[in-house]
Scaffold this active site. Structure first.
Site, PDB file in Angstrom:
ATOM      1  CG  ASN A  21      -2.086  -1.035   0.972  1.00  9.63           C
ATOM      2  OD1 ASN A  21      -2.241  -1.573  -0.116  1.00  9.63           O
ATOM      3  ND2 ASN A  21      -2.843  -1.322   2.019  1.00  9.63           N
ATOM      4  CB  CYS A 114     -13.848  -4.278  -5.038  1.00  7.35           C
ATOM      5  SG  CYS A 114     -13.511  -3.871  -3.346  1.00  7.35           S
ATOM      6  NE  ARG A 119     -12.521  -0.122  -0.963  1.00  7.05           N
ATOM      7  CZ  ARG A 119     -11.426  -0.823  -1.215  1.00  7.05           C
ATOM      8  NH1 ARG A 119     -11.515  -2.065  -1.605  1.00  7.05           N
ATOM      9  NH2 ARG A 119     -10.233  -0.271  -1.057  1.00  7.05           N
TER      10      ARG A 119
HETATM   11  C1  UD1 Z   1      -6.707   1.392   1.946  1.00  9.88           C
HETATM   12  C2  UD1 Z   1      -5.855   0.179   1.695  1.00  9.88           C
HETATM   13  C3  UD1 Z   1      -6.595  -1.107   2.074  1.00  9.88           C
HETATM   14  C4  UD1 Z   1      -7.128  -1.005   3.506  1.00  9.88           C
HETATM   15  C5  UD1 Z   1      -7.922   0.277   3.706  1.00  9.88           C
HETATM   16  C6  UD1 Z   1      -8.340   0.498   5.154  1.00  9.88           C
HETATM   17  C7  UD1 Z   1      -4.515   0.893  -0.188  1.00  9.88           C
HETATM   18  C8  UD1 Z   1      -4.178   0.710  -1.611  1.00  9.88           C
HETATM   19  N1  UD1 Z   1      -5.493   0.121   0.291  1.00  9.88           N
HETATM   20  O1  UD1 Z   1      -7.839   1.298   1.063  1.00  9.88           O
HETATM   21  O2  UD1 Z   1      -5.689  -2.189   1.976  1.00  9.88           O
HETATM   22  O3  UD1 Z   1      -7.970  -2.117   3.761  1.00  9.88           O
HETATM   23  O4  UD1 Z   1      -7.133   1.423   3.315  1.00  9.88           O
HETATM   24  O5  UD1 Z   1      -7.236   0.482   5.988  1.00  9.88           O
HETATM   25  O6  UD1 Z   1      -3.890   1.665   0.509  1.00  9.88           O
HETATM   26  N2  UD1 Z   1     -14.830   5.621   2.084  1.00  9.88           N
HETATM   27  C9  UD1 Z   1     -15.876   6.444   1.761  1.00  9.88           C
HETATM   28  N3  UD1 Z   1     -15.661   7.457   0.877  1.00  9.88           N
HETATM   29  C10 UD1 Z   1     -14.427   7.715   0.323  1.00  9.88           C
HETATM   30  C11 UD1 Z   1     -13.351   6.869   0.676  1.00  9.88           C
HETATM   31  C12 UD1 Z   1     -13.581   5.827   1.566  1.00  9.88           C
HETATM   32  O7  UD1 Z   1     -17.005   6.251   2.221  1.00  9.88           O
HETATM   33  O8  UD1 Z   1     -14.296   8.654  -0.470  1.00  9.88           O
HETATM   34  C13 UD1 Z   1     -15.045   4.473   3.023  1.00  9.88           C
HETATM   35  C14 UD1 Z   1     -14.798   3.118   2.334  1.00  9.88           C
HETATM   36  O9  UD1 Z   1     -15.906   2.685   1.595  1.00  9.88           O
HETATM   37  C15 UD1 Z   1     -14.487   2.238   3.520  1.00  9.88           C
HETATM   38  C16 UD1 Z   1     -13.768   3.190   4.490  1.00  9.88           C
HETATM   39  O10 UD1 Z   1     -14.085   4.516   4.051  1.00  9.88           O
HETATM   40  O11 UD1 Z   1     -15.668   1.766   4.105  1.00  9.88           O
HETATM   41  C17 UD1 Z   1     -12.267   3.018   4.510  1.00  9.88           C
HETATM   42  O12 UD1 Z   1     -11.758   3.152   3.210  1.00  9.88           O
HETATM   43  P1  UD1 Z   1     -10.328   3.776   2.902  1.00  9.88           P
HETATM   44  O13 UD1 Z   1      -9.596   4.048   4.174  1.00  9.88           O
HETATM   45  O14 UD1 Z   1     -10.489   4.888   1.942  1.00  9.88           O
HETATM   46  O15 UD1 Z   1      -9.620   2.552   2.165  1.00  9.88           O
HETATM   47  P2  UD1 Z   1      -8.756   2.593   0.835  1.00  9.88           P
HETATM   48  O16 UD1 Z   1      -7.894   3.803   0.832  1.00  9.88           O
HETATM   49  O17 UD1 Z   1      -9.618   2.313  -0.342  1.00  9.88           O
END
Ligand code: UD1
Length: 443
Positions: A21, A114, A119
């Site tokens: 990551n 996914c 997401r």
């Molecule tokens: C990153 C990691 C993944 C890890 C996750 C949480 C990478 C490439 N992947 O994913 O391995 O499991 O952090 O630690 O770094 N959300 C929203 N709106 C947004 C963005 C996120 O509602 O605009 C929600 C998502 O749906 C989820 C939560 O926030 O339920 C956490 O997501 P996020 O921390 O953004 O994960 P990623 O960055 O996608």
């Protein structure tokens, strides 16, 4: 398929690869700079190949030698990576921040949901709007541009509704080249966010507070060349810690940064495993014969990581007593339960809560991996189970683990990769020829 003959003790040392990551975010950040970027300690993964393809699609030149990646984004020709590439890897959406900061325009397809949840990217989009970007979503693509002659984003005070890792990274990257100061409140504190800030700072960005809830970025007009080594993968460490605990085998792991693993180490201690630092970055794991049940709730860092939930669930299936596991980060991340139950586990699910009643043993069975960390959970369960476990859906594993079965074989696990029931080839050979990309990429 991966075929695992369970019940063999493990012994020896495991080398931990660079963090997936961190690598993905840092590769996106290389777009911010027109000079040469050398990134060291890059893991060998299908996801790194996919991110490389996304970067090349916008005109970046890129070369890979062993664990070193050289990137030059001096002549980006394109602001629109194609859907076919972005849809294969969610993290590729993170290029929207650096592309917008560098070119004043970015058109990035929505990556979609996914295996583990919907997401959305609303937090990324809202933050970019707060920095002065015009954003509209049309035909499945996020179109963003900055009006005005300089085409520079403007610093802003942004409070995230949730400490999203991806949104924190997108906005931090965008802010490095913005005009003025950006304050990100309720930011993600994950070690990979700190690593990304370290990379950006090494290119001349002015960032403070990474690793806390408030990150302050003072924009600079441009960034310079860099040579940077990324942190070890804490999720890979966590997976081998569980492999040691579930098989009752002593292992040594390096390099390890224990501060990145505080929540996981504290749960392992509660389960009965002991960890000792043999040197500042080398850890010895000493499991106990009896494993105790314990409750786990996934949370943003420094809480227990969602990326280790499945592996710890596999371990707790063999603990004495009953454990409650609550998944709060993603809405659909308990799909490994059905597969663990096929191996003799006793797990019941209601909503986002799984109740794991420990059983004396697991038995090998044919199972299917549903996402990256679910496949790791099935691998560790297979190592401890009686008899043979076959795991289908290995493209998930290849996305996020650098030669997992090679590393397991080296410490005594009986693991082979086979194309079907009749053809069995050694893990290392099969892996080299089976980098089939999966259509949907989690994490
Ligand atoms: C990153 C990691 C993944 C890890 C996750 C949480 C990478 C490439 N992947 O994913 O391995 O499991 O952090 O630690 O770094 N959300 C929203 N709106 C947004 C963005 C996120 O509602 O605009 C929600 C998502 O749906 C989820 C939560 O926030 O339920 C956490 O997501 P996020 O921390 O953004 O994960 P990623 O960055 O996608």
């Amino acid at each position: 398929m991966l075929k695992i003959q369970g019940g063999h003790p493990l012994e020896g040392h495991v080398h931990i690869s660079g963090a997936k990551n961190s690598a993905l975010a840092i590769m996106a950040a290389a777009l911010l700079c027109s000079g040469d970027c050398r990134i060291r300690n890059i893991p060998s993964l299908a996801d790194i190949k996919r991110m490389s393809d996304v970067l090349m699609s916008v005109g970046v030149s890129l070369s890979h030698h062993e664990d070193c990646l050289d990137i030059n984004a001096g002549s980006i020709r394109q602001s629109a990576p194609p859907y076919e590439l972005v849809s294969k890897l969610r993290a590729s959406f993170f290029v929207i921040g650096p592309l917008l900061a560098r070119l004043g325009v970015a058109r990035v397809p929505l990556p979609g949901g996914c295996a583990i949840g919907a997401r959305p990217v609303n937090l990324h989009v809202r933050g970019l709007q707060a920095m002065g970007a015009s954003v509209h979503i049309e035909h499945g693509t996020v179109n963003a541009y900055v009006a005005g002659s300089g085409k520079r984003l403007k610093g802003a005070k942004i409070c995230l509704d949730y400490p999203s890792v991806g949104a924190t990274e997108t906005l931090m990257m965008a802010a490095t080249l913005a005009e003025g100061e950006t304050i990100l409140e309720n930011a993600a504190q994950e070690p990979e966010v700190v690593d990304l800030a370290g990379f950006c700072r090494a290119m001349g960005a002015r960032i403070r507070g990474a690793g806390t809830k408030t990150i302050v970025i003072s924009g600079v007009p441009n960034l310079h060349s860099v040579d940077y080594g990324i942190i070890p993968d804490r999720v890979e460490v966590g997976t081998f810690l569980v492999a040691s605990a579930i098989t009752g085998s002593e292992l040594s792991l390096a390099p390890v940064i224990p501060d990145h693993l505080t929540a996981a180490l504290s749960k392992l201690r509660a389960i009965g495993t002991e960890m000792r630092m043999e040197s500042p970055n080398r850890m010895r794991v000493i499991p106990s014969r009896v494993r105790k049940a314990c409750d786990i709730e996934t949370l943003p860092f420094p809480g227990f990581p969602t990326d280790m939930q499945a592996q710890f669930m596999a371990l707790l299936t063999l603990a004495e007593g009953s454990s409650v596991i609550t998944e709060t980060v993603f809405e659909n991340r308990l799909r490994h339960v059905a597969e663990l139950n096929r191996m003799g586990a006793d797990i019941r699910v209601k909503g986002n809560i799984a109740v794991v009643q420990g059983v004396p043993k697991l038995s090998g069975a044919p199972v299917v991996a549903t996402d990256l960390r679910a496949s790791a959970a099935l691998v560790v369960a297979g190592l401890a189970a009686d008899g043979t476990t076959t795991i289908q859906g290995l493209h998930h594993l290849d996305r996020g683990y650098d030669d997992l079965e090679g590393k397991l074989t080296k410490i005594g696990a009986k693991v082979t990769r086979c194309s079907d029931d009749s053809v069995v080839v050694p893990a290392s050979e099969a892996r080299a020829s089976s980098k089939t990309p999966s259509p949907v990429s989690a994490e």
